[in-house]
Every structure is written in structure tokens, then in C-alpha cells.
Design a protein around this motif. Sequence first.
Motif, short mmCIF file in Angstrom:
data_model
loop_
_atom_site.label_atom_id
_atom_site.label_comp_id
_atom_site.label_asym_id
_atom_site.label_seq_id
_atom_site.Cartn_x
_atom_site.Cartn_y
_atom_site.Cartn_z
N GLU A 1 -3.91 5.69 -1.31
CA GLU A 1 -4.58 6.54 -0.32
C GLU A 1 -3.88 7.89 -0.28
N ARG B 1 0.85 -1.20 0.00
CA ARG B 1 0.00 0.00 0.00
C ARG B 1 0.88 1.24 0.00
N THR C 1 -3.28 11.24 2.31
CA THR C 1 -3.37 11.66 3.70
C THR C 1 -3.09 13.15 3.81
N VAL D 1 0.86 5.45 0.36
CA VAL D 1 0.09 6.61 0.85
C VAL D 1 0.81 7.88 0.45
#
Length: 280
Positions: free
Chosen positions: A249, A232, A251, A234
Motif C-alpha cells: 500500500e 503488510r 500512503t 506501507v
Amino acid sequence: MAAPLAYALIATDLDGTLLRHDDTVSDRSRRALAAARESGARHLVVTGRPAPRVRPLFDDLGYDGLAVCGQGAQVYDAGSDRMVSSVTLERELAEVALGKIEAEVGQVFAAVDQDGVDGLTLIEPGYEMPHPTLPAVRVPGRSVLWEEPISKVLLRHPTLADDELAAVARGVVGHLATVTMSGPGTVELQPCGVTKATGLALAAERLGLRAEDTLAFGDMPNDIPMFAWARRGVAMANAHRELKAVADELTASNEEDGIAVVLERLLADGRISAGAARRA
């Protein structure tokens, strides 16, 4: 339904990701990383900075593990202040690559990071450090850049934007060297095939961990290979558009503790722990 796998390796870029604009790490980020370690995970710094340029920061953080430095060219053991592995950029090839780039865009200004735990950053006349807090030695001419083994070359153009310079460089020397953009004013040439992903994979293997154990944080296009390797990726709110496009993702920004925001959520959900390889 099986519970989601926990992350055992937290891989973080430094500039624009873990570090704030003043090269400090917030108390909240320190606490979140400490909590992740207490849960059994490992924190691994993966940075474009060469090993000598991270030692003062590691001392402040109390960081004594492995680190991937120099855009993946170096795996450095902070605890023993030694290089576990390093890949150098062939200097004649680097000089040829610069010539090919200049044939397309006119004069560029260059700097190099020397190999080794005590390697210097050398800058030729006209080159301005994009990160003024990092030490560098100005040399009288380009020929001095090639006197000792190097891990990478840094390029700046007086008028072209970073994206344009990186695109041209990939087009003309992408078969000779890996071209990366790691921050404002920072287009770099490193050994062909070497990326943050190759360095991260090597360091993770030494830790007994794998890609599927890994959660990666970054902000620039040089982090794209790392995101492709990790389970993953981010991206920070301040990230380059190319990295945001491939991130799993988004953030908050580095100034707003984006790493801590994600780690706190995952810790609360029990999603950070020792990896299966380490428990075996």
C-alpha cells in the motif's frame, strides 16, 4: 468469509516516515499511535539510527519500549536504556570491504557508528553528515574508525549517486557485509545477514508477536526486508521507487501524516488490537 486479522504490532521507520523534515512527530501521528496502543497494539520503532542517536527523540515521545536500531544490529530497551542484543561488524573485514569498494570507484569517505548505548558516530576527513542534526565526532584519519567495536560503516562518494554506490558495493562486498541505502547520502555496510527484518523478528519474538501480526511503514530500500517479513508493508508517498515497488500500500508522505492516515482507517475498521499471542 472470515474477518480480516487485526494488526497487533505497528513497526515504523523514523526518518522520512514517522519523522517530519525537522525531526518532529506531528500531533496527529502521536494521537494515532496512542489510539493504536489503547486498542492493545504495540508500537515498535525500527530505524537505521544507532541507539544513542534516538534517545533524545524517545524522551520527547515518551517511548519506553523496545526499539530496533542500527539497521537491525541492535535491539534496544528504551525504558531501561540498555542493549538487549547487538551484532557488531568485524573491523578488519570492514576495512577490507572499503578497500575493495575503493578499488572499483576510487576514494570514498567513511564514518562508523560505534557499538553500545554510549557509542559515538565517528567521521573521517572529507565525510559530511547527511543528517546535520545528528552529533558526530570528526577524527584525524581512517585508522581511528576501527579503534572500538562498530555496528556499521557509512559511505559517501564525491560524485556517484547513492543508487550507483550501493549497487557497486553490493557487487564487490555483498558476500562480506549487508549493503543498505537508508536515505539521501547514506549507503551503509552492516554485519552480513543483518537487516531490519532480522532485528524486527527478534524484537517481535520478545513481545510475543509474529510476522502475521505486523504492519510496517517505511520509505527507503533498507525497509524492503522489513516489508518482506511483515504481513503488510506501507510505503510513504515520498518513498524510494524500490520500496514502492514491493509495498502492499502507498500512503501520504511523512509531512502529510501518512502513518496516521492508515492507522485512523484501520482503527475505524477495528483492524488494530492485541495479538493472539498476547491474548493467550
